[in-house]
Design a protein around this motif. Structure first.
Motif, PDB file in Angstrom:
ATOM      1  N   ASP A 726       0.834  -1.208   0.000  1.00 45.35           N
ATOM      2  CA  ASP A 726       0.000   0.000   0.000  1.00 45.35           C
ATOM      3  C   ASP A 726       0.870   1.259   0.000  1.00 45.35           C
ATOM      4  O   ASP A 726       0.673   2.185  -0.804  1.00 45.35           O
ATOM      5  CB  ASP A 726      -0.913  -0.019   1.227  1.00 45.35           C
ATOM      6  CG  ASP A 726      -1.961   1.078   1.163  1.00 45.35           C
ATOM      7  OD1 ASP A 726      -2.313   1.504   0.036  1.00 45.35           O
ATOM      8  OD2 ASP A 726      -2.427   1.522   2.230  1.00 45.35           O
ATOM      9  N   HIS A 727       1.853   1.326   0.907  1.00 43.99           N
ATOM     10  CA  HIS A 727       2.749   2.477   0.986  1.00 43.99           C
ATOM     11  C   HIS A 727       3.593   2.611  -0.284  1.00 43.99           C
ATOM     12  O   HIS A 727       3.813   3.716  -0.797  1.00 43.99           O
ATOM     13  CB  HIS A 727       3.670   2.361   2.205  1.00 43.99           C
ATOM     14  CG  HIS A 727       2.972   2.623   3.500  1.00 43.99           C
ATOM     15  ND1 HIS A 727       2.762   3.895   3.999  1.00 43.99           N
ATOM     16  CD2 HIS A 727       2.416   1.782   4.404  1.00 43.99           C
ATOM     17  CE1 HIS A 727       2.121   3.817   5.143  1.00 43.99           C
ATOM     18  NE2 HIS A 727       1.889   2.543   5.415  1.00 43.99           N
ATOM     19  N   TYR A 728       4.060   1.459  -0.795  1.00 44.87           N
ATOM     20  CA  TYR A 728       4.950   1.478  -1.957  1.00 44.87           C
ATOM     21  C   TYR A 728       4.224   1.996  -3.210  1.00 44.87           C
ATOM     22  O   TYR A 728       4.782   2.801  -3.968  1.00 44.87           O
ATOM     23  CB  TYR A 728       5.511   0.068  -2.203  1.00 44.87           C
ATOM     24  CG  TYR A 728       6.365  -0.021  -3.451  1.00 44.87           C
ATOM     25  CD1 TYR A 728       7.633   0.577  -3.492  1.00 44.87           C
ATOM     26  CD2 TYR A 728       5.904  -0.671  -4.599  1.00 44.87           C
ATOM     27  CE1 TYR A 728       8.409   0.510  -4.633  1.00 44.87           C
ATOM     28  CE2 TYR A 728       6.679  -0.735  -5.736  1.00 44.87           C
ATOM     29  CZ  TYR A 728       7.933  -0.146  -5.765  1.00 44.87           C
ATOM     30  OH  TYR A 728       8.696  -0.191  -6.896  1.00 44.87           O
ATOM     31  N   ILE A 729       3.009   1.562  -3.425  1.00 49.93           N
ATOM     32  CA  ILE A 729       2.242   1.996  -4.616  1.00 49.93           C
ATOM     33  C   ILE A 729       2.036   3.516  -4.571  1.00 49.93           C
ATOM     34  O   ILE A 729       2.212   4.221  -5.575  1.00 49.93           O
ATOM     35  CB  ILE A 729       0.887   1.266  -4.692  1.00 49.93           C
ATOM     36  CG1 ILE A 729       1.098  -0.212  -5.011  1.00 49.93           C
ATOM     37  CG2 ILE A 729      -0.021   1.905  -5.736  1.00 49.93           C
ATOM     38  CD1 ILE A 729       1.687  -0.480  -6.375  1.00 49.93           C
ATOM     39  N   ASP A 730       1.666   4.069  -3.398  1.00 47.39           N
ATOM     40  CA  ASP A 730       1.488   5.520  -3.278  1.00 47.39           C
ATOM     41  C   ASP A 730       2.784   6.266  -3.562  1.00 47.39           C
ATOM     42  O   ASP A 730       2.803   7.297  -4.253  1.00 47.39           O
ATOM     43  CB  ASP A 730       0.977   5.883  -1.878  1.00 47.39           C
ATOM     44  CG  ASP A 730      -0.488   5.517  -1.701  1.00 47.39           C
ATOM     45  OD1 ASP A 730      -1.186   5.365  -2.725  1.00 47.39           O
ATOM     46  OD2 ASP A 730      -0.924   5.374  -0.547  1.00 47.39           O
ATOM     47  N   ALA A 731       3.898   5.762  -3.015  1.00 50.89           N
ATOM     48  CA  ALA A 731       5.191   6.420  -3.227  1.00 50.89           C
ATOM     49  C   ALA A 731       5.597   6.362  -4.691  1.00 50.89           C
ATOM     50  O   ALA A 731       6.126   7.339  -5.248  1.00 50.89           O
ATOM     51  CB  ALA A 731       6.251   5.758  -2.348  1.00 50.89           C
ATOM     52  N   ALA A 732       5.334   5.237  -5.359  1.00 48.71           N
ATOM     53  CA  ALA A 732       5.700   5.092  -6.768  1.00 48.71           C
ATOM     54  C   ALA A 732       4.878   6.034  -7.651  1.00 48.71           C
ATOM     55  O   ALA A 732       5.391   6.621  -8.604  1.00 48.71           O
ATOM     56  CB  ALA A 732       5.495   3.644  -7.212  1.00 48.71           C
ATOM     57  N   ILE A 733       3.571   6.178  -7.319  1.00 52.21           N
ATOM     58  CA  ILE A 733       2.717   7.106  -8.076  1.00 52.21           C
ATOM     59  C   ILE A 733       3.214   8.539  -7.900  1.00 52.21           C
ATOM     60  O   ILE A 733       3.305   9.315  -8.846  1.00 52.21           O
ATOM     61  CB  ILE A 733       1.252   6.965  -7.624  1.00 52.21           C
ATOM     62  CG1 ILE A 733       0.693   5.609  -8.056  1.00 52.21           C
ATOM     63  CG2 ILE A 733       0.391   8.093  -8.210  1.00 52.21           C
ATOM     64  CD1 ILE A 733      -0.665   5.279  -7.464  1.00 52.21           C
ATOM     65  N   LEU A 734       3.543   8.906  -6.635  1.00 55.02           N
ATOM     66  CA  LEU A 734       4.040  10.254  -6.345  1.00 55.02           C
ATOM     67  C   LEU A 734       5.372  10.500  -7.057  1.00 55.02           C
ATOM     68  O   LEU A 734       5.651  11.613  -7.505  1.00 55.02           O
ATOM     69  CB  LEU A 734       4.201  10.422  -4.838  1.00 55.02           C
ATOM     70  CG  LEU A 734       4.501  11.836  -4.339  1.00 55.02           C
ATOM     71  CD1 LEU A 734       3.376  12.781  -4.719  1.00 55.02           C
ATOM     72  CD2 LEU A 734       4.712  11.845  -2.843  1.00 55.02           C
ATOM     73  N   ALA A 735       6.194   9.437  -7.204  1.00 51.89           N
ATOM     74  CA  ALA A 735       7.481   9.578  -7.880  1.00 51.89           C
ATOM     75  C   ALA A 735       7.327   9.686  -9.392  1.00 51.89           C
ATOM     76  O   ALA A 735       8.259  10.058 -10.092  1.00 51.89           O
ATOM     77  CB  ALA A 735       8.383   8.392  -7.541  1.00 51.89           C
ATOM     78  N   GLY A 736       6.141   9.350  -9.908  1.00 52.50           N
ATOM     79  CA  GLY A 736       5.881   9.489 -11.333  1.00 52.50           C
ATOM     80  C   GLY A 736       6.346   8.312 -12.167  1.00 52.50           C
ATOM     81  O   GLY A 736       6.520   8.444 -13.378  1.00 52.50           O
ATOM     82  N   TYR A 737       6.539   7.125 -11.531  1.00 48.10           N
ATOM     83  CA  TYR A 737       6.986   5.954 -12.286  1.00 48.10           C
ATOM     84  C   TYR A 737       5.881   5.456 -13.208  1.00 48.10           C
ATOM     85  O   TYR A 737       4.711   5.398 -12.817  1.00 48.10           O
ATOM     86  CB  TYR A 737       7.369   4.819 -11.340  1.00 48.10           C
ATOM     87  CG  TYR A 737       8.630   5.083 -10.542  1.00 48.10           C
ATOM     88  CD1 TYR A 737       9.609   5.947 -11.027  1.00 48.10           C
ATOM     89  CD2 TYR A 737       8.834   4.472  -9.305  1.00 48.10           C
ATOM     90  CE1 TYR A 737      10.759   6.184 -10.293  1.00 48.10           C
ATOM     91  CE2 TYR A 737       9.983   4.715  -8.565  1.00 48.10           C
ATOM     92  CZ  TYR A 737      10.944   5.585  -9.063  1.00 48.10           C
ATOM     93  OH  TYR A 737      12.070   5.814  -8.345  1.00 48.10           O
ATOM     94  N   PRO A 738       6.200   5.043 -14.418  1.00 47.49           N
ATOM     95  CA  PRO A 738       5.173   4.467 -15.307  1.00 47.49           C
ATOM     96  C   PRO A 738       4.812   3.039 -14.899  1.00 47.49           C
ATOM     97  O   PRO A 738       3.690   2.602 -15.089  1.00 47.49           O
ATOM     98  CB  PRO A 738       5.827   4.513 -16.685  1.00 47.49           C
ATOM     99  CG  PRO A 738       7.301   4.505 -16.419  1.00 47.49           C
ATOM    100  CD  PRO A 738       7.503   5.233 -15.122  1.00 47.49           C
ATOM    101  N   SER A 739       5.784   2.299 -14.321  1.00 45.18           N
ATOM    102  CA  SER A 739       5.512   0.915 -13.912  1.00 45.18           C
ATOM    103  C   SER A 739       6.520   0.499 -12.842  1.00 45.18           C
ATOM    104  O   SER A 739       7.611   1.086 -12.730  1.00 45.18           O
ATOM    105  CB  SER A 739       5.582  -0.037 -15.107  1.00 45.18           C
ATOM    106  OG  SER A 739       6.907  -0.076 -15.625  1.00 45.18           O
ATOM    107  N   VAL A 740       6.154  -0.516 -12.051  1.00 44.92           N
ATOM    108  CA  VAL A 740       7.036  -1.070 -11.021  1.00 44.92           C
ATOM    109  C   VAL A 740       6.843  -2.590 -10.998  1.00 44.92           C
ATOM    110  O   VAL A 740       5.875  -3.126 -11.567  1.00 44.92           O
ATOM    111  CB  VAL A 740       6.726  -0.475  -9.625  1.00 44.92           C
ATOM    112  CG1 VAL A 740       7.059   0.993  -9.576  1.00 44.92           C
ATOM    113  CG2 VAL A 740       5.263  -0.709  -9.250  1.00 44.92           C
ATOM    114  N   THR A 741       7.755  -3.267 -10.285  1.00 46.49           N
ATOM    115  CA  THR A 741       7.666  -4.724 -10.161  1.00 46.49           C
ATOM    116  C   THR A 741       7.590  -5.095  -8.682  1.00 46.49           C
ATOM    117  O   THR A 741       8.368  -4.567  -7.865  1.00 46.49           O
ATOM    118  CB  THR A 741       8.894  -5.412 -10.797  1.00 46.49           C
ATOM    119  OG1 THR A 741       8.954  -5.040 -12.178  1.00 46.49           O
ATOM    120  CG2 THR A 741       8.786  -6.922 -10.684  1.00 46.49           C
ATOM    121  N   ILE A 742       6.635  -5.978  -8.337  1.00 47.77           N
ATOM    122  CA  ILE A 742       6.486  -6.457  -6.958  1.00 47.77           C
ATOM    123  C   ILE A 742       6.863  -7.939  -6.953  1.00 47.77           C
ATOM    124  O   ILE A 742       6.225  -8.775  -7.622  1.00 47.77           O
ATOM    125  CB  ILE A 742       5.046  -6.275  -6.454  1.00 47.77           C
ATOM    126  CG1 ILE A 742       4.655  -4.793  -6.522  1.00 47.77           C
ATOM    127  CG2 ILE A 742       4.897  -6.806  -5.040  1.00 47.77           C
ATOM    128  CD1 ILE A 742       3.202  -4.539  -6.175  1.00 47.77           C
TER     129      ILE A 742
END
Length: 786
Positions: A726-742
């Motif tokens: 939950d925390h990671y997804i919010d931080a990634a959106i705020l950072a402006g990443y187009p995609s991430v890997t979990i």
């Protein structure tokens, strides 16, 4: 203004329309007494009030005012020692409630930072009298009925009355529903002389005891109070008398409570009337689509696209009307039914409305004059009683006007000189216009006489005008043409009707070509003047906008300068910290050198040591801002501390300070995120300051490098892992990443299924799926954001 012109120009029809929008007796009284004024300060105040009312109507549909009756007479009775009845006291209570509601209404405007020209001054001196307001609300209904809660005695008496009436009805029911019903005319209990009785047939009177109170008109029915009811009716009567006495005592007590505040209540009533009056003016302005006029003390009148206020704005013909700047006299010539009279009335009535503090039916930025009087000779005022002909009645009126006009008067003449021999009438019209001009008055006159066309050319500060005529339809358009005298349009009409072109052109050759050229020249000059007026209005708007922009830039520049000084101060402080650290190290080094010298090292020069220490001290940066008391106070207000609300400028987000990590960094709570932020990127926000409007632009975090593009959850407990997701997804959106890997691993699949369920419900996720076989396969999930 003289009452005659108010009637002629139909000013009282405007008053009657205004009355429809008032809700209080006090407001209606002000409207009925409304008259134009030539006092520029008073007029500007009235227009300012109307502007405030219009703004409130636009924002909140007007000031909340219920229907209120005037309490002026009641308050006068209180002053001389009289007591008020329930209805009068209820009216005072209703007015106090309205005052309280209005006070709350305007407090909300103040909290929103909305400014008014006049209204805050009016409402700030309202007397709320909360104690009296509460007492009246507790004791009275709006219709004046005294409530049971007014006193414990009244409540007790009314309970007794209810009990007694119940006993009486039970007794009466034994007559109307028992064996004796057959002796009754009907089975209805009624009241006579405030006592309960039953209707008994005349022949059965002996079967009932009691008292006869009345009989029917035929004498066949007697209204009898049975003996068993007499005592109960007596008791009820006593209780009712006691109730009345207690009510009178309460009303007297309330009257005594209010009596010391009659002046405050009178002042409240005046202010309520003013607010209702302003409300009515605002609603009327909205109804007729009127605008705020500009006052010209030089009587430079310019009405942009004006229409008569009693006509429908959508269908009325609109005209530009100007007088006072380049000319003080307008002569409108032309045939009947062209709109000359309505143009006169439009100018006069709009001027009367403007000088009454009303908005006027014109386009914005119109100017009105400030005339001490307006006179009008319009219509047929033939008087049979005084044996006056049409001409005589006009002359009588004109003589009266010429005796009263000044250089600040506006005179309106309709069909000047009409009703007599045309040659003599034209000569009289010219003489009358000269007489008006000699006194310096402003005048607009309509006429049929062609001789007055030449008058418009020859006299200074005078201009011709006419009403436009459509040659194609052979009908007037009702448009005013300034600078162009009325024409018969005979040539064009004849040609339209089929007269040979050669004949028409021959006729044109016989007319004075110089006159036609002059008409065209004047028409061109008037058109250019109109264009100049419009350009001036546009220019003034641009200047106003430029001034507002300049003020904003100046304000921002001052803020920038302050911020720059702040940053210089911070930089100097950081430099001084470095210098202090260096000084400590150098002092330790110097101490060691001195010790070495004492121990026998002769090659060390004490002067060199002192010189080097002076150079180090010179590196210290003096903060001149600290000496400025004003800036010190401003800086103290902006000093940050834990739990302060702050704006993180980079993200445009509000947050709360948690703790200071270093001299230049803070830990900030941004929603569910905790972030490390540079102090220079923080701005303190007042508690009551509205939240920053969220921009639709995607803001990329400057600290995005602190958020990895991969989250590894292997070995984590399920609950901890889901919190981290939950925390990671919010931080990634705020950072402006187009995609991430979990990375969640394969395991039992519980964590993978929980993550998939979470991702399916998240609004900001565009799509997700398992990683490629060489990147972890179904042990990792790739998430793409919108």
């Amino acid at each position: 203004m003289n009452n005659k012109v108010l009637k002629i120009l139909e000013y009282y029809k405007i008053i009657n329309q205004l009355l429809n929008y008032a809700t209080t007796d006090m407001g209606k009284k002000r409207i009925k007494n409304l008259k134009p004024t030539a006092d520029v300060d008073l007029l500007q105040e009235q227009l300012d009030e109307t502007k405030d009312g219009v703004d409130i109507y636009r924002l909140k549909d007007g000031i909340p005012l219920p229907e209120l009756e005037s309490t002026a007479y009641s308050l006068k009775r209180l002053k001389i020692g009289g007591n008020l009845n329930g209805k009068e006291l209820a009216a005072i209570g209703k007015a106090l409630r309205s005052v309280n509601e209005i006070n709350i209404f305007f407090d909300k405007f103040k909290a929103e930072g909305i400014n008014f020209r006049r209204l805050y001054q009016i409402v700030k001196n309202f007397s709320l009298l909360p104690g009296i307001n509460q007492k009246l609300n507790l004791c009275l209904r709006d219709d004046g009925y005294v409530l049971n809660d007014a006193s414990s005695t009244l409540k007790s008496i009314r309970n007794q009355i209810v009990n007694t009436e119940t006993q009486i009805r039970e007794k009466m029911n034994s007559y109307t529903r028992g064996n004796k019903t057959k002796y009754l005319s009907n089975a209805n209990v009624t009241i006579r002389d405030d006592r309960y009785v039953i209707p008994i047939k005349q022949e059965h009177r002996a079967k009932f005891g009691g008292i006869v109170h009345d009989q029917s008109s035929s004498g066949q029915t007697l209204f009898v109070e049975p003996a068993e009811i007499v005592e109960l009716n007596n008791r009820l009567r006593q209780q009712q008398v006691a109730e009345k006495e207690e009510v009178q005592r309460i009303l007297a007590e309330l009257s005594d409570l209010i009596r010391p505040y009659t002046e405050e209540l009178e002042d409240n009533e005046i202010r309520l009337g003013v607010l209702d009056f302003i409300n009515a003016k605002a609603k009327y302005a909205h109804q007729i689509k009127a605008t705020e006029p500009i006052i010209s003390v030089e009587n430079d009148v310019y009405l942009r696209q004006a229409w008569h206020p009693l006509l429908n704005e959508k269908t009325a013909v609109k005209n530009d009307i100007a007088i006072g700047k380049d000319y003080k006299a307008i002569v409108i010539t032309g045939p009947n039914t062209g709109g000359k009279t309505i143009t006169l009335k439009t100018l006069g009535l709009i001027q009367l409305m403007g000088q009454s503090g009303l908005f006027i039916p014109t386009f914005e930025d119109s100017r009105i004059g400030l005339f001490d009087e307006i006179f009008a000779d319009i219509g047929d005022e033939q008087s049979i009683e005084q044996s006056l002909s049409t001409f005589s009645s006009h002359m009588t009126n004109i003589v009266s006007i010429l005796d009263k006009i000044t250089d600040h008067s506006l005179v309106l003449f309709d069909e000047l000189g009409a009703g007599t021999d045309p040659q003599e009438g034209a000569a009289l019209a010219i003489s009358i216009l000269d007489a008006v001009g000699a006194k310096g008055s402003y005048v607009v006159a309509t006429t049929h006489y062609p001789e007055l066309k030449a008058y418009g050319f020859e006299r200074p500060q005078t201009i011709n005008a006419s009403m436009e005529f459509d040659i194609n339809t052979l009908k007037p358009t009702y448009h005013l043409l300034l600078g162009i005298p009325g024409r018969s349009n005979a040539f064009d009409i004849s040609k339209k009707l089929g007269l040979d072109d050669l004949i028409v052109e021959a006729a044109r050759q016989l007319t004075d070509s110089d006159s036609q050229d002059l008409n065209e020249m004047i028409s061109d000059l008037v058109a250019k003047r109109h264009d100049a007026e419009e350009k001036e209005i546009k220019f003034n708007k641009l200047v106003k906008e430029a001034q507002e922009l300049h003020d904003d830039l100046k304000k921002n520049y001052l803020q920038f300068t302050k911020q720059k000084d702040n940053m210089i101060s911070i930089a100097k402080k950081e430099a001084n910290d470095i210098v202090e650290s260096t000084k400590r190290e150098s002092q330790e080094l110097i101490a060691d050198l001195r010790k070495m010298k004492l121990d026998g090292a002769n090659n060390i020069n004490e002067g060199d040591i002192i010189n080097k220490q002076g150079q180090i001290n010179a590196l210290h940066q003096e903060d001149n801002l600290k000496k400025n008391k004003v800036l010190r106070k401003a800086k103290a207000k902006q000093e940050l501390k834990p739990n302060d609300d702050v704006l993180v400028k980079t993200y445009g987000q509000r947050g709360v300070l948690i703790r200071k990590l270093s001299q230049t960094e803070w830990e900030v709570q941004l929603g569910i995120l905790k972030m490390k932020v540079e102090q220079e990127d923080l701005e303190k926000v007042k508690v009551d300051e509205p939240k920053i409007k969220q921009s639709t632009t995607i803001v990329k975090s400057s600290s995005s490098s602190h958020v990895a593009t991969t989250l590894d959850l292997r070995g984590e407990r399920y609950e901890d892992a889901m919190n981290k997701v939950d925390h990671y997804i919010d931080a990634a959106i705020l950072a402006g990443y187009p995609s991430v890997t979990i990375i969640h691993g394969k395991g039992t699949g519980a964590l993978r299924n929980g993550i998939i369920k979470y991702l399916q419900s998240h609004r900001s996720i565009k799509r997700f799926g398992f990683a490629s076989p060489n990147n972890g396969g179904n042990g990792a999930t790739v998430v793409e954001f919108k």
